[in-house]
Design a protein around this motif. Structure first.
Motif, PDB file in Angstrom:
ATOM      1  N   LEU A  86       0.850  -1.199   0.000  1.00  0.00           N
ATOM      2  CA  LEU A  86       0.000   0.000   0.000  1.00  0.00           C
ATOM      3  C   LEU A  86       0.880   1.241   0.000  1.00  0.00           C
ATOM      4  N   ASN A  87       0.679   2.131  -0.977  1.00  0.00           N
ATOM      5  CA  ASN A  87       1.371   3.420  -1.017  1.00  0.00           C
ATOM      6  C   ASN A  87       0.473   4.495  -0.423  1.00  0.00           C
ATOM      7  N   SER A  88       0.968   5.227   0.565  1.00  0.00           N
ATOM      8  CA  SER A  88       0.144   6.227   1.239  1.00  0.00           C
ATOM      9  C   SER A  88       0.974   7.449   1.615  1.00  0.00           C
ATOM     10  N   ASN A  89       0.308   8.603   1.715  1.00  0.00           N
ATOM     11  CA  ASN A  89       0.998   9.803   2.195  1.00  0.00           C
ATOM     12  C   ASN A  89       1.035   9.871   3.720  1.00  0.00           C
ATOM     13  N   GLY A  90       0.441   8.869   4.379  1.00  0.00           N
ATOM     14  CA  GLY A  90       0.507   8.800   5.837  1.00  0.00           C
ATOM     15  C   GLY A  90      -0.441   9.738   6.553  1.00  0.00           C
ATOM     16  N   GLY A  91      -1.378  10.343   5.826  1.00  0.00           N
ATOM     17  CA  GLY A  91      -2.286  11.295   6.437  1.00  0.00           C
ATOM     18  C   GLY A  91      -3.433  10.673   7.211  1.00  0.00           C
ATOM     19  N   LEU A  92      -3.424   9.365   7.323  1.00  0.00           N
ATOM     20  CA  LEU A  92      -4.485   8.654   8.032  1.00  0.00           C
ATOM     21  C   LEU A  92      -4.407   8.936   9.528  1.00  0.00           C
ATOM     22  N   THR A  93      -5.507   9.374  10.118  1.00  0.00           N
ATOM     23  CA  THR A  93      -5.532   9.659  11.559  1.00  0.00           C
ATOM     24  C   THR A  93      -6.265   8.582  12.352  1.00  0.00           C
ATOM     25  N   ASP A  94      -6.984   7.706  11.656  1.00  0.00           N
ATOM     26  CA  ASP A  94      -7.718   6.627  12.317  1.00  0.00           C
ATOM     27  C   ASP A  94      -6.815   5.397  12.366  1.00  0.00           C
ATOM     28  N   PHE A  95      -6.114   5.230  13.483  1.00  0.00           N
ATOM     29  CA  PHE A  95      -5.182   4.108  13.588  1.00  0.00           C
ATOM     30  C   PHE A  95      -5.906   2.771  13.704  1.00  0.00           C
ATOM     31  N   GLY A  96      -7.162   2.785  14.118  1.00  0.00           N
ATOM     32  CA  GLY A  96      -7.951   1.562  14.117  1.00  0.00           C
ATOM     33  C   GLY A  96      -8.152   1.058  12.694  1.00  0.00           C
ATOM     34  N   PHE A  97      -8.431   1.988  11.780  1.00  0.00           N
ATOM     35  CA  PHE A  97      -8.577   1.630  10.365  1.00  0.00           C
ATOM     36  C   PHE A  97      -7.241   1.143   9.814  1.00  0.00           C
ATOM     37  N   ALA A  98      -6.148   1.797  10.235  1.00  0.00           N
ATOM     38  CA  ALA A  98      -4.813   1.387   9.770  1.00  0.00           C
ATOM     39  C   ALA A  98      -4.508  -0.047  10.187  1.00  0.00           C
ATOM     40  N   GLU A  99      -4.811  -0.392  11.424  1.00  0.00           N
ATOM     41  CA  GLU A  99      -4.545  -1.758  11.878  1.00  0.00           C
ATOM     42  C   GLU A  99      -5.466  -2.759  11.183  1.00  0.00           C
ATOM     43  N   ALA A 100      -6.684  -2.316  10.848  1.00  0.00           N
ATOM     44  CA  ALA A 100      -7.608  -3.200  10.130  1.00  0.00           C
ATOM     45  C   ALA A 100      -7.030  -3.597   8.767  1.00  0.00           C
ATOM     46  N   LEU A 101      -6.287  -2.701   8.147  1.00  0.00           N
ATOM     47  CA  LEU A 101      -5.656  -3.009   6.861  1.00  0.00           C
ATOM     48  C   LEU A 101      -4.592  -4.084   7.026  1.00  0.00           C
ATOM     49  N   VAL A 102      -3.812  -3.957   8.097  1.00  0.00           N
ATOM     50  CA  VAL A 102      -2.768  -4.951   8.372  1.00  0.00           C
ATOM     51  C   VAL A 102      -3.406  -6.290   8.736  1.00  0.00           C
ATOM     52  N   ASP A 103      -4.441  -6.232   9.547  1.00  0.00           N
ATOM     53  CA  ASP A 103      -5.136  -7.448   9.959  1.00  0.00           C
ATOM     54  C   ASP A 103      -5.781  -8.162   8.767  1.00  0.00           C
ATOM     55  N   ALA A 104      -6.163  -7.391   7.747  1.00  0.00           N
ATOM     56  CA  ALA A 104      -6.788  -7.973   6.552  1.00  0.00           C
ATOM     57  C   ALA A 104      -5.785  -8.710   5.674  1.00  0.00           C
ATOM     58  N   GLY A 105      -4.476  -8.440   5.882  1.00  0.00           N
ATOM     59  CA  GLY A 105      -3.472  -9.164   5.109  1.00  0.00           C
ATOM     60  C   GLY A 105      -2.455  -8.294   4.397  1.00  0.00           C
ATOM     61  N   LEU A 106      -2.414  -6.993   4.700  1.00  0.00           N
ATOM     62  CA  LEU A 106      -1.431  -6.117   4.068  1.00  0.00           C
ATOM     63  C   LEU A 106      -0.017  -6.585   4.397  1.00  0.00           C
ATOM     64  N   ASP A 107       0.831  -6.681   3.374  1.00  0.00           N
ATOM     65  CA  ASP A 107       2.212  -7.140   3.574  1.00  0.00           C
ATOM     66  C   ASP A 107       3.174  -5.990   3.836  1.00  0.00           C
ATOM     67  N   VAL A 108       3.032  -4.902   3.073  1.00  0.00           N
ATOM     68  CA  VAL A 108       3.947  -3.767   3.203  1.00  0.00           C
ATOM     69  C   VAL A 108       3.162  -2.464   3.138  1.00  0.00           C
ATOM     70  N   ALA A 109       3.408  -1.600   4.121  1.00  0.00           N
ATOM     71  CA  ALA A 109       2.910  -0.227   4.071  1.00  0.00           C
ATOM     72  C   ALA A 109       4.075   0.657   3.652  1.00  0.00           C
TER      73      ALA A 109
END
Length: 376
Positions: A86-109
């Motif tokens: 996942l390519n991101s500018n890091g502007g995400l403020t909802d860390f719960g949503f961020a962890e949900a992405l990792v929990d879903a199977g994201l390999d690299v942020a």
């Protein structure tokens, strides 16, 4: 020809307004007004690309974390066996949503951070407060590496006139935030030369900046420092390109075919399909649209084949082959997971080859038997 890498942009909306993205932003703005692919459409695209051989999936944008169904999309991609970045500018403020992405199977942020100075980074991003958010996001995601086996965080920076003098401090910041490696990218699409380094700046970078960068590198507590130093020494290297070529943004002075359109497909949120990333800046050629044709038909079509065998007039301005990934850490869990995936991919490809050869053998046997039927 087998596809290897699928790049998708499920949303073209963005929380940044980068000056260096002006050409691409115009394309995205127009595409954003059009009909958008739904989650079910993206699932179909992932399945079709998988059947074409793709195993590496990059989710980008826009800002992909604005796509609310991103966890479901990542989970489906993982179910289909993709290695997902996942390519991101890091502007995400909802860390719960961020962890949900990792929990879903994201390999690299892969999070972008352009300067150790907040004001410089935010100016380069065209958005106030983004430095603070990006640094917090990198630190948070790096803290998840022990919890989720196989997950890793890398960072990315863009070297240009605005930040090149602070590169040593920037490298140190990336390391201390927990990044496992930094992708150092060159400008693409800067046809007015407002941001690309000029000849005197490039020579100053070689003489003054790189020695400081290597000094910082030697001080890092990482077994990767020798590899990192070798990669860093190649940045704006005269052995790769002349100072004049670097300054003009002519990254491919020797005209030769590129391998990217032979391995990669890029799909935008409106269904447009591109053969490479550079096309986003010049808005041509578009291979077709997935609301009108299948990905398979486009990938195997005459237009794409012609693009593979020829060169676009903007190909010399593409820096992709010169980007440097500088490893900062050796995360054994991630390395092990990556090796397991590559082994799995090799086995899958071997299975596909065997099945294909078996079909050919059965077909040829059937043809021979029908051409010369046995005597009764």
């Amino acid at each position: 020809m087998e596809m290897e890498h699928l790049v998708i942009k499920p949303t073209l909306a963005c929380t940044a307004n980068c000056p260096t993205c002006a050409g691409r932003r115009l394309l995205h703005k127009n595409a954003h007004r059009q009909r958008q692919l739904a989650l079910e459409d993206w699932m179909r695209v992932l399945g079709e690309a998988k059947s074409l051989g793709a195993w590496n999936l990059t989710i980008s944008g826009g800002e992909p974390t604005l796509y609310k169904q991103l966890p479901e999309l990542i989970a489906y991609g993982k179910k289909r066996g993709y290695f997902i970045r996942l390519n991101s500018n890091g502007g995400l403020t909802d860390f719960g949503f961020a962890e949900a992405l990792v929990d879903a199977g994201l390999d690299v942020a892969d999070i972008s951070l352009y300067s150790p100075v907040a004001a410089v980074h935010d100016a380069m991003r065209g958005a106030g407060g983004l430095w603070r958010k990006a640094t917090a996001t990198i630190s948070f995601l790096a803290g998840l590496k022990n919890k989720y086996k196989g997950f890793n965080v890398i960072t990315q920076t863009l070297l240009c006139r605005e930040n090149y003098l602070d590169f040593a401090e920037l490298l140190e910041l990336h390391y201390h935030l927990g990044s496992s490696g930094i992708l150092v990218s060159y400008l693409e699409g800067d046809f007015t030369h407002q941001h690309v380094l000029q000849v005197d700046e490039i020579e100053h970078f070689r003489r003054r900046v790189i020695p400081d960068v290597l000094k910082v590198c030697r001080g890092l507590a990482t077994p990767m420092k020798s590899v990192a130093a070798a990669k860093l020494a190649k940045i704006f290297s005269e052995e790769i390109l002349s100072s004049e070529n670097w300054a003009e943004g002519i990254y491919r002075p020797r005209r030769r075919p590129c391998t990217v359109p032979r391995k990669q497909a890029l799909v935008l949120a409106n269904g447009d399909v591109h053969p490479c990333n550079m096309v986003e800046y010049v808005h041509e050629p578009i291979m077709g649209n997935l609301f009108e044709q299948s990905l398979t038909a486009l990938w195997r079509g005459a237009d794409w084949q012609h693009f593979r065998e020829s060169l676009h007039r903007y190909c010399p301005f593409c820096p992709m082959q010169h980007h440097q990934f500088v490893p900062l850490r050796c995360d054994n869990k991630w390395v092990g997971a990556a090796r397991s995936l590559l082994h799995k991919v090799r086995l899958e490809r071997m299975e596909q080859i065997l099945l294909r050869e078996a079909r050919r053998f059965l077909h040829s046997t059937f043809v021979r038997q029908n051409r010369h039927p046995p005597h009764r």
